[in-house]
Scaffold this motif. Sequence first.
Motif, PDB file in Angstrom:
ATOM      1  N   HIS A  70      77.510  67.042  17.209  1.00 40.69           N
ATOM      2  CA  HIS A  70      78.749  66.771  18.192  1.00 40.69           C
ATOM      3  C   HIS A  70      78.919  65.106  18.286  1.00 40.69           C
ATOM      4  O   HIS A  70      78.013  64.299  18.539  1.00 40.69           O
ATOM      5  N   SER A  71      80.321  64.780  17.902  1.00 43.16           N
ATOM      6  CA  SER A  71      80.778  63.593  18.288  1.00 43.16           C
ATOM      7  C   SER A  71      79.720  62.351  17.285  1.00 43.16           C
ATOM      8  O   SER A  71      79.519  62.420  16.205  1.00 43.16           O
ATOM      9  N   GLY A 129      83.951  67.782  17.540  1.00 47.85           N
ATOM     10  CA  GLY A 129      84.339  66.323  17.999  1.00 47.85           C
ATOM     11  C   GLY A 129      84.013  65.210  17.292  1.00 47.85           C
ATOM     12  O   GLY A 129      83.801  64.223  17.783  1.00 47.85           O
ATOM     13  N   ASN A 135      86.490  71.961  17.152  1.00 47.47           N
ATOM     14  CA  ASN A 135      87.123  70.834  18.027  1.00 47.47           C
ATOM     15  C   ASN A 135      87.660  71.563  19.376  1.00 47.47           C
ATOM     16  O   ASN A 135      88.083  72.733  19.391  1.00 47.47           O
ATOM     17  N   ASP A 137      91.396  67.868  22.810  1.00 45.77           N
ATOM     18  CA  ASP A 137      90.521  66.586  22.359  1.00 45.77           C
ATOM     19  C   ASP A 137      91.426  66.001  21.602  1.00 45.77           C
ATOM     20  O   ASP A 137      91.027  65.818  20.327  1.00 45.77           O
ATOM     21  N   PHE A 197      89.788  63.107  18.848  1.00 42.59           N
ATOM     22  CA  PHE A 197      88.716  63.331  17.984  1.00 42.59           C
ATOM     23  C   PHE A 197      89.276  64.564  17.074  1.00 42.59           C
ATOM     24  O   PHE A 197      88.552  64.823  16.140  1.00 42.59           O
ATOM     25  N   ARG A 198      90.410  65.010  17.500  1.00 42.55           N
ATOM     26  CA  ARG A 198      91.097  65.817  16.539  1.00 42.55           C
ATOM     27  C   ARG A 198      92.256  65.269  15.563  1.00 42.55           C
ATOM     28  O   ARG A 198      92.678  65.832  14.812  1.00 42.55           O
ATOM     29  N   ARG A 251      87.749  70.291  26.052  1.00 41.21           N
ATOM     30  CA  ARG A 251      88.186  69.019  25.879  1.00 41.21           C
ATOM     31  C   ARG A 251      86.983  68.316  24.688  1.00 41.21           C
ATOM     32  O   ARG A 251      86.535  69.439  23.936  1.00 41.21           O
ATOM     33  N   HIS A 252      86.572  67.033  25.082  1.00 42.53           N
ATOM     34  CA  HIS A 252      85.690  66.611  23.917  1.00 42.53           C
ATOM     35  C   HIS A 252      84.322  67.317  23.956  1.00 42.53           C
ATOM     36  O   HIS A 252      83.664  67.554  22.919  1.00 42.53           O
TER      37      HIS A 252
END
Length: 243
Positions: free
Chosen positions: A77-78, A102, A187, A191, A194-195, A217-218
């Motif tokens: 993630h992220s 994300g 995703n 978001d 990050f999309r 969301r994120h």
Amino acid sequence: MTAADAVPIVFVHGTRFSAGQWSMQLAALQDEFPVLAVDLPGHAKRSAEPWSLNSATEIIASAVDSLGHGPALVVGHSLGGYASLEFARRHPKRLRGLVLAGASASTRGLWATPYRWVARLVPRIPADRLTQWHDRFLRRLYPPEVVEATIRSGYAFHTLPAAWDEVLGRFDADSMRFVQAPVLILNGERDPAFRSGEAEFARAHPDARIELVPRARHLANFDAPDAFTDAVRRFARELPAVG
């Protein structure tokens, strides 16, 4: 799928969080799959370790090996998604599948500007104040079973500048060409940041698809833990057998 066929799954958390981010996913998947969540360098149990992408990829590799079932599905993630992309480049034979959650925006160019600004700002704010803000934020939005493991593990604010400094400017859709395994770009529907590159990331890989978590969301695995987990479960079941 038999126990011998079950795909091992390694979860990699996002910025400032910890392995606790994945408590709901671990609980839901552990009866079917060998599962493990890691702390990245500078985070939680590894708080004293300096951040580096090199260390992050070796931590992921060690987690894959510790599960003892061959190459693994890695869910990042992220920040953890970008670290997982780097892991895919450095350790392709240890990867059976990749979930980027994300983490499908280019970290190059103007997109990175506000994140560089935040990275410079964070060290100027007392850590106890940031902790209070984050605790309140998480408890306001999510039920205890979703976030208490994250809150108990604390936050790695001190690591954020170094981690973002190394990631920003490094990744874009071209990074997907190093991934030698199927990819799920997972995703939150809400978001947009990050999309922003998800279509380009998907087109850059011959076996990638996009799936959105509705109304999330994120922090999609917090916003909709069951839907997020179900997407990971379905993807894991679809992965081809080793060999």
